[in-house]
Design an enzyme around this catalytic site. Structure first.
Site, PDB file in Angstrom:
ATOM      1  N   TYR A  32       9.500  -3.162  -3.841  1.00 25.07           N
ATOM      2  CA  TYR A  32       9.797  -1.811  -4.313  1.00 25.07           C
ATOM      3  C   TYR A  32      11.296  -1.588  -4.379  1.00 25.07           C
ATOM      4  O   TYR A  32      12.086  -2.406  -3.886  1.00 25.07           O
ATOM      5  CB  TYR A  32       9.124  -0.766  -3.401  1.00 25.07           C
ATOM      6  CG  TYR A  32       9.823  -0.552  -2.067  1.00 25.07           C
ATOM      7  CD1 TYR A  32       9.780  -1.518  -1.071  1.00 25.07           C
ATOM      8  CD2 TYR A  32      10.552   0.611  -1.817  1.00 25.07           C
ATOM      9  CE1 TYR A  32      10.428  -1.321   0.133  1.00 25.07           C
ATOM     10  CE2 TYR A  32      11.199   0.825  -0.610  1.00 25.07           C
ATOM     11  CZ  TYR A  32      11.138  -0.147   0.367  1.00 25.07           C
ATOM     12  OH  TYR A  32      11.783   0.048   1.560  1.00 25.07           O
ATOM     13  N   ARG A  51      18.305  -6.271  -7.780  1.00 22.56           N
ATOM     14  CA  ARG A  51      17.656  -6.602  -6.509  1.00 22.56           C
ATOM     15  C   ARG A  51      16.141  -6.692  -6.682  1.00 22.56           C
ATOM     16  O   ARG A  51      15.491  -7.542  -6.060  1.00 22.56           O
ATOM     17  CB  ARG A  51      18.025  -5.576  -5.429  1.00 22.56           C
ATOM     18  CG  ARG A  51      17.529  -5.979  -4.045  1.00 22.56           C
ATOM     19  CD  ARG A  51      18.039  -5.060  -2.955  1.00 22.56           C
ATOM     20  NE  ARG A  51      17.584  -3.698  -3.145  1.00 22.56           N
ATOM     21  CZ  ARG A  51      17.990  -2.654  -2.414  1.00 22.56           C
ATOM     22  NH1 ARG A  51      18.874  -2.840  -1.442  1.00 22.56           N
ATOM     23  NH2 ARG A  51      17.525  -1.444  -2.637  1.00 22.56           N
ATOM     24  N   ARG A  99     -10.471 -10.287  -2.911  1.00 21.44           N
ATOM     25  CA  ARG A  99      -9.634 -10.507  -1.730  1.00 21.44           C
ATOM     26  C   ARG A  99      -9.639 -11.962  -1.282  1.00 21.44           C
ATOM     27  O   ARG A  99     -10.667 -12.488  -0.831  1.00 21.44           O
ATOM     28  CB  ARG A  99     -10.096  -9.612  -0.570  1.00 21.44           C
ATOM     29  CG  ARG A  99      -9.172  -9.704   0.651  1.00 21.44           C
ATOM     30  CD  ARG A  99      -9.569  -8.721   1.741  1.00 21.44           C
ATOM     31  NE  ARG A  99      -8.642  -8.795   2.865  1.00 21.44           N
ATOM     32  CZ  ARG A  99      -8.750  -9.690   3.859  1.00 21.44           C
ATOM     33  NH1 ARG A  99      -9.757 -10.539   3.882  1.00 21.44           N
ATOM     34  NH2 ARG A  99      -7.851  -9.705   4.836  1.00 21.44           N
ATOM     35  N   LYS A 145      12.860  -6.915  -0.452  1.00 19.49           N
ATOM     36  CA  LYS A 145      12.504  -5.499  -0.303  1.00 19.49           C
ATOM     37  C   LYS A 145      10.998  -5.357  -0.537  1.00 19.49           C
ATOM     38  O   LYS A 145      10.530  -4.907  -1.588  1.00 19.49           O
ATOM     39  CB  LYS A 145      13.316  -4.617  -1.257  1.00 19.49           C
ATOM     40  CG  LYS A 145      13.308  -3.154  -0.833  1.00 19.49           C
ATOM     41  CD  LYS A 145      14.431  -2.387  -1.478  1.00 19.49           C
ATOM     42  CE  LYS A 145      14.367  -0.898  -1.193  1.00 19.49           C
ATOM     43  NZ  LYS A 145      14.393  -0.528   0.218  1.00 19.49           N
ATOM     44  N   GLU A 177      19.505  -3.684  11.586  1.00 18.67           N
ATOM     45  CA  GLU A 177      19.747  -2.574  10.650  1.00 18.67           C
ATOM     46  C   GLU A 177      18.903  -1.387  11.072  1.00 18.67           C
ATOM     47  O   GLU A 177      18.201  -1.423  12.083  1.00 18.67           O
ATOM     48  CB  GLU A 177      19.442  -3.008   9.212  1.00 18.67           C
ATOM     49  CG  GLU A 177      18.013  -3.477   9.004  1.00 18.67           C
ATOM     50  CD  GLU A 177      17.763  -4.070   7.613  1.00 18.67           C
ATOM     51  OE1 GLU A 177      18.418  -3.659   6.645  1.00 18.67           O
ATOM     52  OE2 GLU A 177      16.891  -4.948   7.516  1.00 18.67           O
ATOM     53  N   LEU A 201      18.315  -6.313   4.846  1.00 18.98           N
ATOM     54  CA  LEU A 201      18.292  -6.050   3.413  1.00 18.98           C
ATOM     55  C   LEU A 201      19.721  -5.890   2.904  1.00 18.98           C
ATOM     56  O   LEU A 201      20.543  -5.244   3.562  1.00 18.98           O
ATOM     57  CB  LEU A 201      17.492  -4.775   3.118  1.00 18.98           C
ATOM     58  CG  LEU A 201      17.331  -4.482   1.628  1.00 18.98           C
ATOM     59  CD1 LEU A 201      16.310  -5.434   1.014  1.00 18.98           C
ATOM     60  CD2 LEU A 201      16.919  -3.042   1.379  1.00 18.98           C
TER      61      LEU A 201
HETATM   62  N1  PDD Z   1      15.350   1.809   2.154  1.00 16.74           N
HETATM   63  N2  PDD Z   1      17.633  -1.666   5.076  1.00 16.74           N
HETATM   64  C1  PDD Z   1      16.337  -1.367   4.911  1.00 16.74           C
HETATM   65  C2  PDD Z   1      15.337  -2.019   5.798  1.00 16.74           C
HETATM   66  C3  PDD Z   1      15.929  -0.463   3.908  1.00 16.74           C
HETATM   67  O1  PDD Z   1      14.626  -0.200   3.736  1.00 16.74           O
HETATM   68  C4  PDD Z   1      16.915   0.153   3.095  1.00 16.74           C
HETATM   69  C5  PDD Z   1      16.563   1.137   2.006  1.00 16.74           C
HETATM   70  C6  PDD Z   1      18.265  -0.178   3.314  1.00 16.74           C
HETATM   71  C7  PDD Z   1      19.374   0.413   2.478  1.00 16.74           C
HETATM   72  O2  PDD Z   1      19.355  -0.117   1.178  1.00 16.74           O
HETATM   73  P1  PDD Z   1      19.901   0.746  -0.054  1.00 16.74           P
HETATM   74  O3  PDD Z   1      21.298   1.094   0.274  1.00 16.74           O
HETATM   75  O4  PDD Z   1      19.795  -0.171  -1.194  1.00 16.74           O
HETATM   76  O5  PDD Z   1      19.022   1.964  -0.162  1.00 16.74           O
HETATM   77  C8  PDD Z   1      18.592  -1.097   4.304  1.00 16.74           C
HETATM   78  C9  PDD Z   1      14.894   2.750   1.147  1.00 16.74           C
HETATM   79  C10 PDD Z   1      15.864   3.864   0.894  1.00 16.74           C
HETATM   80  C11 PDD Z   1      13.527   3.232   1.535  1.00 16.74           C
HETATM   81  O6  PDD Z   1      12.743   2.401   1.972  1.00 16.74           O
HETATM   82  O7  PDD Z   1      13.206   4.414   1.382  1.00 16.74           O
END
Ligand code: PDD
Length: 281
Positions: A32, A51, A99, A145, A177, A201
């Site tokens: 996503y 990405r 499945r 992601k 993170e 990420l």
């Molecule tokens: N999440 N690390 C993780 C685990 C994340 O899920 C996200 C973003 C980030 C920051 O990435 P970016 O700057 O590209 O948004 C770092 C999104 C916002 C979400 O899951 O809602």
């Protein structure tokens, strides 16, 4: 009535449905993206789509839609839903199949996207948020992601139950993170964040923060830090597409800076918003 986009068509959200045999539902077998909308326009959507392509390639889901088409779909969602400030979410799963764990033959990826309004510039959390430190229970490909996010769900639920806005995930005390954000500390004017590898990420916002820091002569150190170092740091902040840059003013039971956002954090947030505003005007 909010409008979403599913497998090539726009429709009312309440009319959108996917099969119970969708592998996104059965296995979390999908990826996503979330991009911000400011001034009614997408922010850094091109980078999010690069990405997305990387995430799809990493788990061998075929790329069935061009970046140009995605951009058009995402912008139309913002426009059709009348969103001036907010986000667009998109997801691609491996598709619908009986499945069975290995990849199905000839499944068509399921693609959908929707938009939501959200206050970004005047975020109520810009005065500072609390993080709760929790063990990082994830796998070894956190650079993808993926929608398989049970560990983040549990981490962020712990944070919320503990009165915190976000989780500070760590492995043996070393911060990886946030639950859905990248984390930073600042000491003596030097901005520090964990280097990119498979264990975090590659945040799009993280990239932009690095560019803004370089452009304004703020020294940057890409090195991991511990929970204890974050608590003792001069400043701490988090970054993500949907929160931009938010000051961290407490970690667990330790309040930092008397609960006041740090000056470097505030300068970076202002620079981030100025850039975002310029790019979306
Ligand atoms: N999440 N690390 C993780 C685990 C994340 O899920 C996200 C973003 C980030 C920051 O990435 P970016 O700057 O590209 O948004 C770092 C999104 C916002 C979400 O899951 O809602």
């Amino acid at each position: 009535m909010p409008v979403c986009w599913l497998n090539g068509s726009f429709c009312a959200e309440r009319d959108a449905s996917v099969s119970i045999f969708d592998r996104g539902l059965l296995f979390g077998d999908g990826v996503y993206e979330v991009a911000a909308v400011l001034n009614g326009r997408l922010l850094d959507a091109d980078r999010h789509l690069v990405r997305l392509a990387r995430s799809l390639a990493a788990i061998a889901i075929p790329h069935t839609q061009s970046a140009a088409t995605w951009l058009d779909v995402m912008q139309q969602l913002a426009t059709q839903n009348g969103i001036d400030e907010g986000l667009v979410y998109l997801q691609v799963t491996r598709g619908v199949a009986e499945r069975d764990f290995p990849f199905p033959v000839n499944a068509t990826p399921t693609m959908f996207a929707y938009a939501r309004a959200k206050s970004l510039r005047a975020d109520a959390n810009a005065s500072g948020v609390r993080l709760l430190s929790v063990p990082d229970m994830r796998w070894t490909r956190c650079d993808i992601k993926s929608t398989s996010m049970l560990a983040q769900v549990l981490a962020k639920q712990s944070a919320r139950a503990g009165g915190a806005f976000e989780a500070m995930m760590h492995v043996d005390g070393l911060v990886t993170e946030g639950g859905s954000s990248n984390l930073w500390i600042v000491n003596d004017g030097v901005v520090q964040t964990r280097p990119l590898a498979n264990d975090i990420l590659a945040g799009i916002t993280r990239d932009v923060v690095l560019e803004l820091a370089h452009a304004s002569g703020v020294p940057v150190r890409e090195r991991a830090f511990t929970v204890a170092q974050a608590k003792a740091a001069g400043e701490c902040f988090m970054s993500s597409a949907t929160s931009f840059i938010l000051p961290v003013t407490a970690i667990d039971d330790d309040t930092m800076r008397g609960g006041e956002p740090g000056p470097v954090t505030q300068r970076l947030r202002a620079a981030y918003i100025a850039r975002a505003d310029r790019l979306t005007r």
